[in-house]
Design an enzyme around this catalytic site. Sequence first.
Site, mmCIF file in Angstrom:
data_model
loop_
_atom_site.group_PDB
_atom_site.id
_atom_site.type_symbol
_atom_site.label_atom_id
_atom_site.label_comp_id
_atom_site.label_asym_id
_atom_site.label_seq_id
_atom_site.Cartn_x
_atom_site.Cartn_y
_atom_site.Cartn_z
ATOM 1 N N SER A 93 0.830 -1.205 0.000
ATOM 2 C CA SER A 93 0.000 0.000 0.000
ATOM 3 C C SER A 93 0.863 1.254 0.000
ATOM 4 O O SER A 93 2.008 1.255 0.484
ATOM 5 C CB SER A 93 -0.892 0.001 1.253
ATOM 6 O OG SER A 93 -1.517 1.254 1.447
ATOM 7 N N TYR A 114 -1.447 0.142 10.087
ATOM 8 C CA TYR A 114 -1.761 -0.513 8.810
ATOM 9 C C TYR A 114 -0.578 -0.378 7.848
ATOM 10 O O TYR A 114 -0.175 -1.354 7.197
ATOM 11 C CB TYR A 114 -3.010 0.124 8.200
ATOM 12 C CG TYR A 114 -3.306 -0.325 6.790
ATOM 13 C CD1 TYR A 114 -3.860 -1.570 6.539
ATOM 14 C CD2 TYR A 114 -3.035 0.509 5.701
ATOM 15 C CE1 TYR A 114 -4.128 -1.977 5.240
ATOM 16 C CE2 TYR A 114 -3.298 0.113 4.409
ATOM 17 C CZ TYR A 114 -3.842 -1.135 4.177
ATOM 18 O OH TYR A 114 -4.097 -1.542 2.890
ATOM 19 N N LYS A 147 2.087 -3.231 6.036
ATOM 20 C CA LYS A 147 2.441 -3.364 4.622
ATOM 21 C C LYS A 147 3.952 -3.300 4.437
ATOM 22 O O LYS A 147 4.505 -3.975 3.546
ATOM 23 C CB LYS A 147 1.735 -2.279 3.805
ATOM 24 C CG LYS A 147 0.221 -2.430 3.797
ATOM 25 C CD LYS A 147 -0.212 -3.807 3.301
ATOM 26 C CE LYS A 147 -1.713 -3.975 3.229
ATOM 27 N NZ LYS A 147 -2.111 -5.290 2.697
#
Length: 284
Positions: free
Chosen positions: A124, A150, A154
């Site tokens: 991402s 998050y 990644k």
Amino acid sequence: MPRPPDQPDVVAVTGASGRIGREIVRLLDRPGRTLRLIDTDLPASTADGPWGDLSDRVELHRASIEDAPAIRAALAGASGVVHLAALSSERPWADILRVNIDGTQKVLEAARLGGARNVLLASSIHAVGFVDAASAATTEVLVARPDTYYGVSKAALEALGSVYADRYGLGVVSARICQFGAEPATGRALARWLSPGDLARLIEATLRLDDGAHHIVWGVSANAPDAFDLSAGRAIGYEPQDDAFAVAFARDGAASPLAPTSAPLDDPIGGEFTDDEHPLGSTF
């Protein structure tokens, strides 16, 4: 290493029922290939699924990436793996660790044990969210600077892809997906669009790899005005064909918001996810 000539073309997709999976699965369907669709929530048959018309060369496997034996069984014999399954936004650390990081390790281990040659990992833009826009446009591969837990997951996914490539010779592509959708949004989002067709092209480029190496590439379409350096993707054979500006103009005509198209050059590309209004671990 190239796929042995007698190895069947079996492409497994984790998270096949998710937002991205439901758009791209049908684009991967082709003669001579078996699609193995993996998710915790699957219909009784492909006819009842969200993927549109598919051939009969499709297998459905209900499995969680948190369940090592189940995901190993689902990936056994797969020649290529497309790993989309994950928590898709910020969550408390324990959830991110359990699903996005531990789950990715389980998928890579299952891919290795099952004989896969190539894996695409859905990374991402948030793995590099604190990088400024100028660097994103001019640097082939950015060093990780995640903006959230998050984003950390990644960056960890990319690191796992690297170690599995170097240790075991898997061909791994970590695709830093920016803004995926059937159609581009407006304003700054135009420069970040990744179309379903271009993601399918990136997956096919991954499945053709024969170098057993890890590659970090942008998951972005060929959008003007070149807000992202796409040279790493082109080096592995990814040639995006869609342009958000052309699509938006055809859709909206003179009303198409062609500017501004990207953040100021000194702004972090993670945008609002880098500020205090989005604290770590908050589901927003």
